[in-house]
Design an enzyme around this catalytic site. Sequence first.
Site, mmCIF file in Angstrom:
data_model
loop_
_atom_site.group_PDB
_atom_site.id
_atom_site.type_symbol
_atom_site.label_atom_id
_atom_site.label_comp_id
_atom_site.label_asym_id
_atom_site.label_seq_id
_atom_site.Cartn_x
_atom_site.Cartn_y
_atom_site.Cartn_z
ATOM 1 N N GLU A 16 0.822 -1.206 0.000
ATOM 2 C CA GLU A 16 0.000 0.000 0.000
ATOM 3 C C GLU A 16 0.859 1.261 0.000
ATOM 4 O OE1 GLU A 16 -2.170 -2.900 2.867
ATOM 5 O OE2 GLU A 16 -0.150 -2.614 2.056
ATOM 6 N N ALA A 48 11.340 -36.973 -8.373
ATOM 7 C CA ALA A 48 11.327 -37.408 -9.769
ATOM 8 C C ALA A 48 11.216 -38.926 -9.801
ATOM 9 C CB ALA A 48 12.587 -36.950 -10.488
ATOM 10 N N TRP A 68 20.532 -39.752 -12.517
ATOM 11 C CA TRP A 68 19.577 -38.683 -12.768
ATOM 12 C C TRP A 68 18.335 -39.201 -13.474
ATOM 13 C CZ3 TRP A 68 20.207 -34.677 -9.972
ATOM 14 C CH2 TRP A 68 21.503 -34.251 -9.609
ATOM 15 N N ARG A 75 22.146 -23.408 -6.956
ATOM 16 C CA ARG A 75 23.314 -23.088 -7.772
ATOM 17 C C ARG A 75 22.954 -22.713 -9.206
ATOM 18 N NH1 ARG A 75 23.735 -27.548 -5.240
ATOM 19 N NH2 ARG A 75 23.658 -28.901 -7.081
ATOM 20 N N CYS A 108 -2.568 -4.046 7.300
ATOM 21 C CA CYS A 108 -2.186 -4.319 8.684
ATOM 22 C C CYS A 108 -2.612 -3.168 9.593
ATOM 23 C CB CYS A 108 -0.683 -4.553 8.787
ATOM 24 S SG CYS A 108 0.333 -3.177 8.219
ATOM 25 N N THR A 127 19.048 -39.937 2.280
ATOM 26 C CA THR A 127 19.344 -39.106 1.104
ATOM 27 C C THR A 127 20.636 -38.325 1.319
ATOM 28 O OG1 THR A 127 17.017 -38.885 0.489
ATOM 29 C CG2 THR A 127 18.518 -37.176 -0.296
ATOM 30 N N GLU A 170 12.683 -32.717 -0.482
ATOM 31 C CA GLU A 170 13.249 -33.341 -1.670
ATOM 32 C C GLU A 170 13.667 -34.798 -1.447
ATOM 33 O OE1 GLU A 170 15.952 -31.342 -4.154
ATOM 34 O OE2 GLU A 170 14.942 -29.411 -4.047
ATOM 35 N N ASP A 196 23.449 -39.346 -1.376
ATOM 36 C CA ASP A 196 23.638 -38.352 -2.433
ATOM 37 C C ASP A 196 24.634 -37.251 -2.074
ATOM 38 O OD1 ASP A 196 21.703 -39.823 -3.680
ATOM 39 O OD2 ASP A 196 20.102 -38.343 -3.430
ATOM 40 N N GLY A 230 14.285 -38.463 1.264
ATOM 41 C CA GLY A 230 14.058 -39.548 0.321
ATOM 42 C C GLY A 230 12.682 -40.169 0.489
#
Length: 341
Positions: A46, A153, A171, A208, A74, A197, A283, A201, A285
């Site tokens: 605003e 995925a 991948w 990045r 607010c 995970t 993400e 991994d 596992g």
Amino acid sequence: MLRCIELAGNGLGHVAPNPLVGSVVEFNGEIVGEGFHQVYGGPHAEVHAIRDALHHLSDEQLRSATLYVNLEPCAHHGKTPPCADLIIARGIRKVVIANNDPFEHVNGNGIRKLRDAGIEVISGVMEKEGAELNRRFFTYHTKKRPYILLKYAQTADRFIAPEFPDPAKRWISNELSKQLVHKWRTEEPGIMVGATTALNDNPQLTARLCHGKNPTRIVIDRQGRLPMGLKLFDGEVETLIFTTVRRSGGRNYEFITLENDDLFLESVLNELHQRSLQSILVEGGRQLLQLLIEKNLWDEARIFTARHSFGRGISAPDINGTTESAQLIDDNTLTVLTPSE
């Protein structure tokens, strides 16, 4: 109001734990000022919209204008003064709102203050669209936990990883999908994985491939299995490790010890809520994803499905929900699910 919602979306990844808010000033049927909440601690939507409008309107004309904003102004002093007070001070006579603010310090007080000052207030305009935009903020305040976004995925035959470590099968998602995931990482204040995970991994869990802020890394290491040589302990990004084993923290990482009981995951979410993490991207596992699904502790799932198959491996989570969208990302299909009511 549609323009307010469009503007508000520009704040994603920059304003949490505040809501996404856009505002426009309309005079004689035309938008003469607009703005959005750009950064946490900075001026609200605003304020930007009124400042912009005053480049085109006199003070007297502004009083005859209508201010649109997708969330109730607010009424309390936080990082900035109350927007309701600014609207009243400027003498604006009409305000149109999409959603009431569920935050306990607002929650109707902003609308009440405006009406008590004699301002006409219309609320509920594009309410559904406004709620969708601020689903993270609303979940955080109504359910008292972060908004939980699952991401994984899977292959065409529904495996999320090969049976044994295999660099040739590492991948599943394509390069465009990976870039999109890194963009998502800049939009959520937290990113979460389980201990398996982290061990298998050794991920960095940073953005990045996209310019933006890295999320706080959150790791569920219930049994204290993680070695200090992992990238998660590089001190580059704030990292929280939830465990039942007492360990000493270090540069930019902290071990949080919780009771080893059936409500461990709920305790994690409560701690994240207390730390003002409005949303988290989970993400993996498979075990962590499935546990969240079984406990109905999820709000959205983004699933990439590839065209190739593994034949055998670690199965994808079992999930049922309402399909909100499906689109091709090169040779991946991205499906977005929400819990069925």
